[in-house]
Write a protein that holds these residues in place. Structure first.
Motif, PDB file in Angstrom:
ATOM      1  N   LEU A 130       0.825  -1.210   0.000  1.00  0.00           N
ATOM      2  CA  LEU A 130       0.000   0.000   0.000  1.00  0.00           C
ATOM      3  C   LEU A 130       0.858   1.257   0.000  1.00  0.00           C
ATOM      4  N   THR A 131       1.869   1.260   0.837  1.00  0.00           N
ATOM      5  CA  THR A 131       2.730   2.436   0.963  1.00  0.00           C
ATOM      6  C   THR A 131       3.445   2.732  -0.341  1.00  0.00           C
ATOM      7  N   ILE A 132       4.011   1.714  -0.957  1.00  0.00           N
ATOM      8  CA  ILE A 132       4.726   1.920  -2.218  1.00  0.00           C
ATOM      9  C   ILE A 132       3.777   2.417  -3.303  1.00  0.00           C
ATOM     10  N   LEU A 150       1.799   9.435  -5.810  1.00  0.00           N
ATOM     11  CA  LEU A 150       1.999  10.835  -5.437  1.00  0.00           C
ATOM     12  C   LEU A 150       3.332  11.400  -5.932  1.00  0.00           C
ATOM     13  N   GLY A 151       4.149  10.540  -6.551  1.00  0.00           N
ATOM     14  CA  GLY A 151       5.416  11.004  -7.096  1.00  0.00           C
ATOM     15  C   GLY A 151       6.503  11.233  -6.070  1.00  0.00           C
ATOM     16  N   HIS A 152       6.442  10.561  -4.951  1.00  0.00           N
ATOM     17  CA  HIS A 152       7.459  10.695  -3.894  1.00  0.00           C
ATOM     18  C   HIS A 152       8.556   9.654  -4.114  1.00  0.00           C
ATOM     19  N   ALA A 162      -0.612   2.193 -12.194  1.00  0.00           N
ATOM     20  CA  ALA A 162      -0.776   2.543 -13.609  1.00  0.00           C
ATOM     21  C   ALA A 162      -2.246   2.787 -13.955  1.00  0.00           C
ATOM     22  N   ILE A 163      -3.115   1.937 -13.457  1.00  0.00           N
ATOM     23  CA  ILE A 163      -4.535   2.053 -13.777  1.00  0.00           C
ATOM     24  C   ILE A 163      -5.206   3.189 -13.015  1.00  0.00           C
ATOM     25  N   TYR A 164      -4.929   3.314 -11.727  1.00  0.00           N
ATOM     26  CA  TYR A 164      -5.675   4.246 -10.897  1.00  0.00           C
ATOM     27  C   TYR A 164      -4.998   5.598 -10.698  1.00  0.00           C
ATOM     28  N   ALA A 165      -3.688   5.695 -10.973  1.00  0.00           N
ATOM     29  CA  ALA A 165      -2.993   6.976 -10.780  1.00  0.00           C
ATOM     30  C   ALA A 165      -2.282   7.450 -12.040  1.00  0.00           C
ATOM     31  N   ALA A 186       3.237   7.755 -13.637  1.00  0.00           N
ATOM     32  CA  ALA A 186       3.609   7.523 -12.237  1.00  0.00           C
ATOM     33  C   ALA A 186       4.120   6.103 -12.041  1.00  0.00           C
ATOM     34  N   ALA A 187       3.430   5.137 -12.614  1.00  0.00           N
ATOM     35  CA  ALA A 187       3.846   3.748 -12.500  1.00  0.00           C
ATOM     36  C   ALA A 187       5.158   3.503 -13.238  1.00  0.00           C
ATOM     37  N   ASN A 188       5.293   4.078 -14.413  1.00  0.00           N
ATOM     38  CA  ASN A 188       6.503   3.910 -15.206  1.00  0.00           C
ATOM     39  C   ASN A 188       7.736   4.359 -14.416  1.00  0.00           C
TER      40      ASN A 188
END
Length: 131
Positions: free
Chosen positions: A64-66, A72-74, A103-106, A110-112
């Motif tokens: 969840l944290t990751i 959020l791009g942190h 990838a799907i929800y944010a 961001a996922a990349n």
């Protein structure tokens, strides 16, 4: 630090268990009058309350944290928490699944970026094993 609460003590124990002694020792060593209140806040709230809870596992919290940090791009925090997976039980496949959700929800960008970070951290961790 003035008066150390039980929540702070629990938080520090959990923080050390998840992030490792070396990382936490460095954070503590870098604490000064300006950052002391912030360190107390995150130790008590994030580590002493959220990460110390028993409703979900450290593995699930890690995933969840990751995912949240990636969304959020942190990026520095993503790397730190990917390193912590060696202590939480979250596997590389678990993190891959979490990042697919990102990838799907944010969003794919961001996922990349998070996949690139995770891949680099896993390579570093593998090199550390070889040394």
């Amino acid at each position: 630090m003035a008066d150390v609460s039980d929540r702070f003590k629990q938080g520090m124990a959990t923080r050390r268990k998840v992030l490792g002694e070396r990382y936490v020792d460095a954070a503590v060593a870098n604490t000064d009058a300006f950052t002391e209140d912030f360190q107390t806040l995150i130790t008590e709230s994030a580590w002493g309350t959220v990460w110390s809870g028993d409703r979900i596992s450290k593995r699930e919290r890690s995933m969840l944290t990751i995912a949240l940090l990636a969304a959020l791009g942190h990026h520095d925090e993503v790397a730190m928490h990917v390193r912590a997976t060696r202590n939480t039980g979250a596997s590389m496949d678990d993190i891959k699944e979490a990042l697919l959700h990102v990838a799907i929800y944010a969003g794919v960008p961001a996922a990349n970026h998070a996949f690139k970070i995770a891949k680099a951290v896993y390579a570093e961790m593998e090199n550390e094993k070889a040394d």
